[in-house]
Structures are given as C-alpha cells and as structure tokens.
Scaffold this motif. Structure first.
Motif, PDB file in Angstrom:
ATOM      1  N   VAL A  88     -19.964  27.473  47.163  1.00  0.00           N
ATOM      2  CA  VAL A  88     -19.981  26.833  45.772  1.00  0.00           C
ATOM      3  C   VAL A  88     -21.022  25.620  45.535  1.00  0.00           C
ATOM      4  O   VAL A  88     -21.710  25.375  44.698  1.00  0.00           O
ATOM      5  N   ASP A  89     -20.439  24.731  46.405  1.00  0.00           N
ATOM      6  CA  ASP A  89     -21.269  23.382  46.842  1.00  0.00           C
ATOM      7  C   ASP A  89     -22.868  23.852  47.154  1.00  0.00           C
ATOM      8  O   ASP A  89     -23.666  23.275  46.517  1.00  0.00           O
ATOM      9  N   ASP A  90     -23.026  24.804  47.825  1.00  0.00           N
ATOM     10  CA  ASP A  90     -24.305  25.110  48.211  1.00  0.00           C
ATOM     11  C   ASP A  90     -25.377  25.398  46.962  1.00  0.00           C
ATOM     12  O   ASP A  90     -26.194  25.277  46.855  1.00  0.00           O
ATOM     13  N   LEU A  91     -24.551  26.211  46.175  1.00  0.00           N
ATOM     14  CA  LEU A  91     -25.087  27.077  45.095  1.00  0.00           C
ATOM     15  C   LEU A  91     -25.373  25.690  44.024  1.00  0.00           C
ATOM     16  O   LEU A  91     -26.368  25.775  43.691  1.00  0.00           O
ATOM     17  N   ARG A  92     -24.662  24.967  43.976  1.00  0.00           N
ATOM     18  CA  ARG A  92     -24.918  23.761  42.984  1.00  0.00           C
ATOM     19  C   ARG A  92     -25.964  22.827  43.515  1.00  0.00           C
ATOM     20  O   ARG A  92     -26.883  22.428  42.774  1.00  0.00           O
ATOM     21  N   ALA A  93     -25.942  22.725  44.923  1.00  0.00           N
ATOM     22  CA  ALA A  93     -27.031  21.955  45.611  1.00  0.00           C
ATOM     23  C   ALA A  93     -28.346  22.662  45.260  1.00  0.00           C
ATOM     24  O   ALA A  93     -29.681  22.058  44.761  1.00  0.00           O
ATOM     25  N   CYS A  94     -28.581  23.983  45.294  1.00  0.00           N
ATOM     26  CA  CYS A  94     -29.810  24.708  45.111  1.00  0.00           C
ATOM     27  C   CYS A  94     -30.266  24.644  43.622  1.00  0.00           C
ATOM     28  O   CYS A  94     -31.285  24.663  43.367  1.00  0.00           O
ATOM     29  N   ALA A  95     -29.144  24.568  42.731  1.00  0.00           N
ATOM     30  CA  ALA A  95     -29.453  24.574  41.304  1.00  0.00           C
ATOM     31  C   ALA A  95     -30.137  23.137  41.151  1.00  0.00           C
ATOM     32  O   ALA A  95     -30.778  23.030  40.133  1.00  0.00           O
ATOM     33  N   LYS A  96     -29.703  22.393  41.873  1.00  0.00           N
ATOM     34  CA  LYS A  96     -30.497  20.790  41.645  1.00  0.00           C
ATOM     35  C   LYS A  96     -31.741  20.684  42.524  1.00  0.00           C
ATOM     36  O   LYS A  96     -32.069  19.501  42.856  1.00  0.00           O
ATOM     37  N   LEU A  97     -32.058  21.872  43.108  1.00  0.00           N
ATOM     38  CA  LEU A  97     -33.442  21.830  43.825  1.00  0.00           C
ATOM     39  C   LEU A  97     -32.990  21.222  45.193  1.00  0.00           C
ATOM     40  O   LEU A  97     -34.065  20.650  45.562  1.00  0.00           O
ATOM     41  N   GLY A  98     -31.539  21.002  45.626  1.00  0.00           N
ATOM     42  CA  GLY A  98     -31.472  20.474  46.794  1.00  0.00           C
ATOM     43  C   GLY A  98     -31.628  21.449  48.032  1.00  0.00           C
ATOM     44  O   GLY A  98     -31.660  22.651  47.844  1.00  0.00           O
TER      45      GLY A  98
ATOM     46  N   GLY B 278     -18.930  32.728  27.317  1.00  0.00           N
ATOM     47  CA  GLY B 278     -19.182  31.878  28.650  1.00  0.00           C
ATOM     48  C   GLY B 278     -18.243  30.984  29.005  1.00  0.00           C
ATOM     49  O   GLY B 278     -17.633  30.809  30.161  1.00  0.00           O
ATOM     50  N   ILE B 279     -17.822  30.073  28.179  1.00  0.00           N
ATOM     51  CA  ILE B 279     -16.792  28.988  28.402  1.00  0.00           C
ATOM     52  C   ILE B 279     -15.453  29.708  28.685  1.00  0.00           C
ATOM     53  O   ILE B 279     -14.625  29.186  29.605  1.00  0.00           O
ATOM     54  N   ALA B 280     -15.298  30.749  27.987  1.00  0.00           N
ATOM     55  CA  ALA B 280     -13.937  31.500  28.333  1.00  0.00           C
ATOM     56  C   ALA B 280     -13.835  31.969  29.704  1.00  0.00           C
ATOM     57  O   ALA B 280     -12.760  31.982  30.420  1.00  0.00           O
ATOM     58  N   GLN B 281     -14.906  32.492  30.304  1.00  0.00           N
ATOM     59  CA  GLN B 281     -15.009  32.915  31.502  1.00  0.00           C
ATOM     60  C   GLN B 281     -14.995  31.911  32.573  1.00  0.00           C
ATOM     61  O   GLN B 281     -14.399  31.910  33.493  1.00  0.00           O
ATOM     62  N   LEU B 282     -15.519  30.734  32.264  1.00  0.00           N
ATOM     63  CA  LEU B 282     -15.526  29.427  33.166  1.00  0.00           C
ATOM     64  C   LEU B 282     -14.008  29.185  33.257  1.00  0.00           C
ATOM     65  O   LEU B 282     -13.572  28.838  34.308  1.00  0.00           O
ATOM     66  N   ASP B 283     -13.260  29.042  32.224  1.00  0.00           N
ATOM     67  CA  ASP B 283     -12.200  28.554  32.027  1.00  0.00           C
ATOM     68  C   ASP B 283     -11.124  29.610  32.923  1.00  0.00           C
ATOM     69  O   ASP B 283     -10.231  29.059  33.412  1.00  0.00           O
ATOM     70  N   ALA B 284     -11.674  30.851  32.904  1.00  0.00           N
ATOM     71  CA  ALA B 284     -10.808  32.039  33.771  1.00  0.00           C
ATOM     72  C   ALA B 284     -11.001  31.925  35.123  1.00  0.00           C
ATOM     73  O   ALA B 284     -10.164  32.583  35.888  1.00  0.00           O
ATOM     74  N   GLY B 285     -11.979  31.152  35.613  1.00  0.00           N
ATOM     75  CA  GLY B 285     -12.147  30.892  36.805  1.00  0.00           C
ATOM     76  C   GLY B 285     -13.601  31.020  37.668  1.00  0.00           C
ATOM     77  O   GLY B 285     -13.867  31.129  38.593  1.00  0.00           O
ATOM     78  N   ALA B 286     -14.750  31.504  36.908  1.00  0.00           N
ATOM     79  CA  ALA B 286     -15.811  31.847  37.112  1.00  0.00           C
ATOM     80  C   ALA B 286     -16.585  30.285  37.519  1.00  0.00           C
ATOM     81  O   ALA B 286     -16.432  29.375  36.890  1.00  0.00           O
ATOM     82  N   ASP B 287     -17.182  30.532  38.673  1.00  0.00           N
ATOM     83  CA  ASP B 287     -18.108  29.701  38.943  1.00  0.00           C
ATOM     84  C   ASP B 287     -19.614  29.409  38.181  1.00  0.00           C
ATOM     85  O   ASP B 287     -19.919  28.325  38.222  1.00  0.00           O
ATOM     86  N   LEU B 288     -19.798  30.417  37.852  1.00  0.00           N
ATOM     87  CA  LEU B 288     -21.238  30.551  37.393  1.00  0.00           C
ATOM     88  C   LEU B 288     -21.262  31.632  36.362  1.00  0.00           C
ATOM     89  O   LEU B 288     -20.503  32.628  36.402  1.00  0.00           O
ATOM     90  N   ILE B 289     -22.191  31.577  35.580  1.00  0.00           N
ATOM     91  CA  ILE B 289     -22.406  32.809  34.498  1.00  0.00           C
ATOM     92  C   ILE B 289     -23.744  33.366  34.820  1.00  0.00           C
ATOM     93  O   ILE B 289     -24.738  32.568  34.846  1.00  0.00           O
ATOM     94  N   TRP B 290     -23.956  34.616  34.806  1.00  0.00           N
ATOM     95  CA  TRP B 290     -25.035  35.489  34.865  1.00  0.00           C
ATOM     96  C   TRP B 290     -25.568  35.685  33.168  1.00  0.00           C
ATOM     97  O   TRP B 290     -24.857  36.169  32.554  1.00  0.00           O
ATOM     98  N   LEU B 291     -26.486  34.999  32.782  1.00  0.00           N
ATOM     99  CA  LEU B 291     -27.114  35.133  31.381  1.00  0.00           C
ATOM    100  C   LEU B 291     -28.280  36.060  31.611  1.00  0.00           C
ATOM    101  O   LEU B 291     -29.615  35.816  31.665  1.00  0.00           O
TER     102      LEU B 291
END
Length: 342
Positions: free
Chosen positions: A7-17, A184-197
């Motif tokens: 999950v940290d790696d995914l967030r790093a990628c999202a920030k272009l890291g 989408g917020i309901a899914q994040l609150d349920a445990g999702a780390d990301l949302i496929w839009l």
C-alpha cells in the motif's frame, strides 16, 4: 502473495515516487472467477464468495491487489435499472430510464448500507481487508459521472443528450458526482485502499476531444479529488487507446490506467512526469499467444518502459478473459515481478 509495504508503494507511485518495487496488478476478475469455479450469479451478491475468489487468486497468481468489481450496476440498480443475471458474464441493463427532467427530479442517492447489493459489496471489501490486512492493496470501484449518465439513460440516448439538452446532461452528471463520491467514501470506510474510477464511455471511441473536455473530465476529476481527500488512492480508467485523450487527463488525476493502443514508452515520455501510469498490457493478445516467450517479451517491454524514475505500476489495459490459460497469467505476473526491481 503480496508484501507488507504494497500500500505504501502504491501511494509512492501515485505521488510519482520510486517504490521498493513495481506493484503488480491485473484486471483478472472473470479469469479469477473461472479459476475459483465461481459464476457471476453468486459473486455479485455474496460477500463470502467475493472474498474467496480474491484469496484464491492472490494465493495462486500473486497479484499485489484485490479489485472487487462485480459490475457497474451495483449502485445503479437502486435507481431503477434492472440488470441481467448470467453465470459467465457481468450483468447488463435490461432497461433504461427516460432522459427527461422528471427522471432527474426523482433521482435520490441510494444508501450504501441498505440499498440492493451495495451492502454485500461493502461486506466483501471488509472481508477481503480482514483476510489480507495491509499485505495486499484492496480496491473498490465507482462509475464515472459521464458513464453513469450513459448507463442510466442508455448509451446512445445519453450521448445524444449532450447535443440535444446539455443542461439536462450536466445536471444528471452533477447528481452522479455527489452519488459516486458518497459511494466511494463508503467503500474506503469499509476497508478499500483505492477506488477504481471506471469511465469507459468517456473515451475516444465515443467522444470527440472537445466533448471529453466539456462533459467528462471535470466531473470525474471532482470525484477523484474527493476520494483522495478522504484518504484513498484513485485509478482513473477509460480504456483509452488514444494518447491525446490520456494527455488531457494527465493533469487532473494521480493515476491513469492506459488502454492497449498506447505505447507505454511514448506515454511515459509525454506525461510520466505529471501522472502515475499503469495498464497497457493487452490480455487478449496474451491469451492468443501460443509461445510464452512472446508474453515474457511483451511484458518486459512494457515494464521497462514504464518504471524508470518511479510513478508506474504494472496492470492490464482491460480484463483478462476467463478462457485464458493459467500459465499465461503466471508468466505475465512473474515477468512483471522480475523486471519490476529498482
């Protein structure tokens, strides 16, 4: 299986890291259900089955995520659409609503905790997160506002509405910005780390560049921004095969999943400093490969083009067909892993 830092790696990628290694995804839902011996009739409404499919798929094929994406009608069904039910294909709508202001006046956002199959989807996300913790990235999904308008009114009627009554189209899109943000917020609150839009009607196969900019881009970006503000990563997907459209979206989203018609090297050169890229691997082409060496060569080419400097995750451009040979998917994932080290 995946690893504690995914999950940290995914967030790093999202920030272009630069991540510890390239996260390896895959749109394997239909294929994964086939491997688990599960059909759509059970999967789309049974949270225990959703979790079972994700656990089996991750254990066998070593994806770094579990994307729960039963169908696009989970949240539209409570609005009045009646989906088909089939053993081996995702639901489609048997009806559409009239494209008029009376329909719009009667629309109310459904309660995710009570309406139709939405609670089952939330339970599936919670169960998957409980099964894997932070060792796997758990993904939920929402439909983009433009695609939602098209699905509600019918694709043909919805697209023509942009020309015949742009105000009604925009007003309906505004309803879906609110509704999809809440969902989408309901899914994040349920445990999702990301949302496929997912916004596949907002692509060059349906829209001119001007109509995409005028009707699709800003509403989808507002949904994405709201979900990111709530702590979730968002992958924007139109299945786009035209680099010009993807370049327009690059400044409005953190992560874009590219379709198969775009060269990953060109995409990286033109917008890799503005947006995290993923997707692009063609599951149909791989399915038809008799020689696994050809699969290795193509996946290695894509990963090596995308990973320099970070801001890249491996994924397929569209879904992996259920009839794909398991060794093809194993080769795809293993090759992406082998070339994903930094």
């Amino acid at each position: 299986m995946a690893y504690p830092g995914v999950v940290d790696d995914l967030r790093a990628c999202a920030k272009l890291g630069v991540p510890s290694r390239v996260p390896v995804l895959g749109l394997g839902l239909e294929f994964d259900m086939e491997m688990a011996g599960v059909d759509y009739r059970d999967y789309i409404s049974n949270p225990e089955t959703m979790v079972e499919v994700q656990v089996r798929a991750s254990e066998r094929f070593d994806y770094d995520w579990a994307l729960l994406h039963p169908d696009d009608y989970i949240e539209l069904e409570p609005l009045g659409l009646e989906p088909t039910v089939s053993a081996d294909s995702p639901p489609a709508a048997l009806n559409k609503l009239p494209a008029d202001r009376e329909t719009l006046r009667n629309l109310r956002p459904p309660d995710p905790a009570r309406a139709g199959r939405m609670p089952a989807h939330l339970d599936g996300l919670s169960g998957t997160k409980s099964a894997f913790g932070d060792n796997l990235c758990v993904g939920g999904r929402v439909a983009g506002p433009l695609s939602s308008v098209a699905l509600l009114y019918g694709i043909g009627e919805g697209l023509v509405l942009m020309l015949d009554d742009a105000d009604l189209f925009r007003a309906t899109s505004e309803f879906f910005v609110e509704m999809m943000t809440m969902w989408g917020i309901a899914q994040l609150d349920a445990g999702a780390d990301l949302i496929w839009l997912g916004d596949c009607v907002a692509a060059s196969g349906f829209l001119s560049p001007q109509h995409y900019a005028d009707f699709a881009l800003e509403p989808a970006a507002r949904v994405s921004d709201a979900l990111r503000d709530h702590g979730g990563a968002v992958i924007y997907h139109t299945g786009e095969a035209d680099l010009r459209y993807a370049e327009v979206a690059a400044d409005h989203f953190e992560i874009i999943n590219l379709g198969e018609g775009i060269d990953m090297g060109q995409a990286k050169a033109s917008m890799g400093d503005r947006v995290c890229l993923c997707g692009n691997a063609d599951p149909i082409e791989m399915m038809n490969c008799e020689d696994l060496a050809e699969v290795e060569e193509e996946i290695a080419r894509i990963v090596e083009a995308g990973k320099p400097g970070g801001g890249y995750m491996f994924n397929t451009g569209e879904g992996i067909p259920r009839q794909t040979r398991p060794e093809v998917v194993e080769t795809m994932i293993n090759t992406a892993r082998a070339h994903g080290a930094y």
